[in-house]
Design an enzyme around this catalytic site. Structure first.
Site, short mmCIF file in Angstrom:
data_model
loop_
_atom_site.label_atom_id
_atom_site.label_comp_id
_atom_site.label_asym_id
_atom_site.label_seq_id
_atom_site.Cartn_x
_atom_site.Cartn_y
_atom_site.Cartn_z
N CYS A 1 3.30 -3.30 3.96
CA CYS A 1 2.51 -2.18 4.43
C CYS A 1 3.19 -1.39 5.25
CB CYS A 1 1.05 -2.42 4.50
SG CYS A 1 0.90 -3.55 6.10
N GLY A 2 2.47 -0.46 6.21
CA GLY A 2 3.30 0.23 7.04
C GLY A 2 3.81 -0.64 8.20
N THR A 3 3.00 -1.65 8.55
CA THR A 3 3.45 -2.57 9.85
C THR A 3 3.66 -3.82 9.25
OG1 THR A 3 1.16 -3.13 10.33
CG2 THR A 3 2.26 -1.21 11.67
N GLY A 4 3.15 -4.25 8.15
CA GLY A 4 2.92 -5.63 7.70
C GLY A 4 1.83 -6.35 8.28
N ARG B 1 7.75 -33.79 8.74
CA ARG B 1 6.90 -33.38 9.95
C ARG B 1 6.08 -32.11 9.75
NH1 ARG B 1 11.69 -32.35 11.37
NH2 ARG B 1 12.22 -30.74 12.90
N HIS B 2 6.83 -31.31 9.04
CA HIS B 2 6.28 -29.91 8.66
C HIS B 2 5.14 -29.93 7.94
CE1 HIS B 2 9.69 -28.65 11.07
NE2 HIS B 2 10.51 -29.02 10.30
N HIS C 1 9.88 -24.33 8.21
CA HIS C 1 8.98 -25.08 8.88
C HIS C 1 7.46 -25.00 8.32
CE1 HIS C 1 11.42 -25.77 12.73
NE2 HIS C 1 12.09 -26.25 11.80
N ASP D 1 1.07 -1.16 0.06
CA ASP D 1 0.04 -0.22 0.06
C ASP D 1 1.04 1.17 -0.01
OD1 ASP D 1 0.94 0.21 2.61
OD2 ASP D 1 -0.86 0.27 3.52
N HIS D 2 0.33 2.42 0.26
CA HIS D 2 1.24 3.61 0.27
C HIS D 2 2.25 3.49 1.37
CE1 HIS D 2 -1.89 3.87 3.14
NE2 HIS D 2 -1.36 4.91 3.62
N GLY E 1 -1.50 -5.70 8.49
CA GLY E 1 -2.87 -5.89 7.80
C GLY E 1 -2.60 -6.79 6.35
N MET E 2 -1.40 -6.64 5.85
CA MET E 2 -1.27 -7.46 4.77
C MET E 2 -1.16 -9.05 5.35
SD MET E 2 -0.80 -5.77 2.04
CE MET E 2 -0.15 -4.62 1.18
C1 RB5 Z 1 -1.73 2.56 6.73
O1 RB5 Z 1 -1.60 3.88 7.26
C2 RB5 Z 1 -1.50 1.56 7.63
O2 RB5 Z 1 -2.31 1.38 8.61
C3 RB5 Z 1 -1.12 0.36 6.80
O3 RB5 Z 1 -0.04 0.59 5.92
C4 RB5 Z 1 -0.68 -1.09 7.54
O4 RB5 Z 1 0.23 -0.48 8.62
C5 RB5 Z 1 -1.90 -1.71 8.01
O5 RB5 Z 1 -1.65 -2.74 8.64
#
Ligand code: RB5
Length: 146
Positions: free
Chosen positions: A67-70, A133-134, A99, A10-11, A72-73
């Protein structure tokens, strides 16, 4: 032609995506960029879905979602039935492949610096699934979640 990697962001992950695309091409991978094309604010589930669907329909491909934190993806891709792993260090990337046979690597651009992110990417792509096993445990994920 090298292995195909499907990538999306995302952005919040756009700049790291650009660095990854350049690096992956230098490493000899074929890259399919599912967007976005710029830094305008956008919604991560739309791009997670594009990458997850492509990886789901072709076993030979691996995916990357940033994404910003990873977070949501990772949530979206796993909900779509593709094993996706949020990795913040090389050990997690190695274990996610060896694994868990993770098919999608997820990263947070606002969390992980570029140098570490590239080392995580390399480890993820160079580690093979351990099987045995994995495989039984991965099959059980589907069994228990039916
Ligand atoms: C966008 O501001 C942020 O919420 C998105 O990139 C991500 O971190 C969501 O999980």
């Amino acid at each position: 032609m090298g292995k195909t990697i499907v990538i999306g962001s995302d952005h919040g992950g756009f700049n790291l995506k650009a660095v990854f695309i350049k690096t992956l091409e230098e490493w000899g991978y074929n890259v399919e960029d599912e967007g976005p094309d710029g830094l305008d604010s956008c919604d991560y589930p739309m791009f997670a879905a594009k990458v997850a669907n492509k990886v789901k329909e072709d076993d030979s491909k691996l995916g990357i979602l940033i994404c910003g934190t990873g977070q949501g993806m990772t949530m979206t891709a796993n909900r779509m039935g593709v094993r996706a792993a949020l990795c913040t260090n090389e050990f997690l990337a190695e274990m996610a492949r060896e694994h868990n046979d993770a098919r999608i690597l997820c990263l947070g651009e606002r969390v992980t610096g570029q140098g570490l992110a590239l080392a995580i990417l390399k480890k993820f792509l160079e580690t093979e699934f351990g099987g045995d096993r994995h495989q039984r445990r991965i099959d059980l994920i589907d069994t228990v979640s039916k």
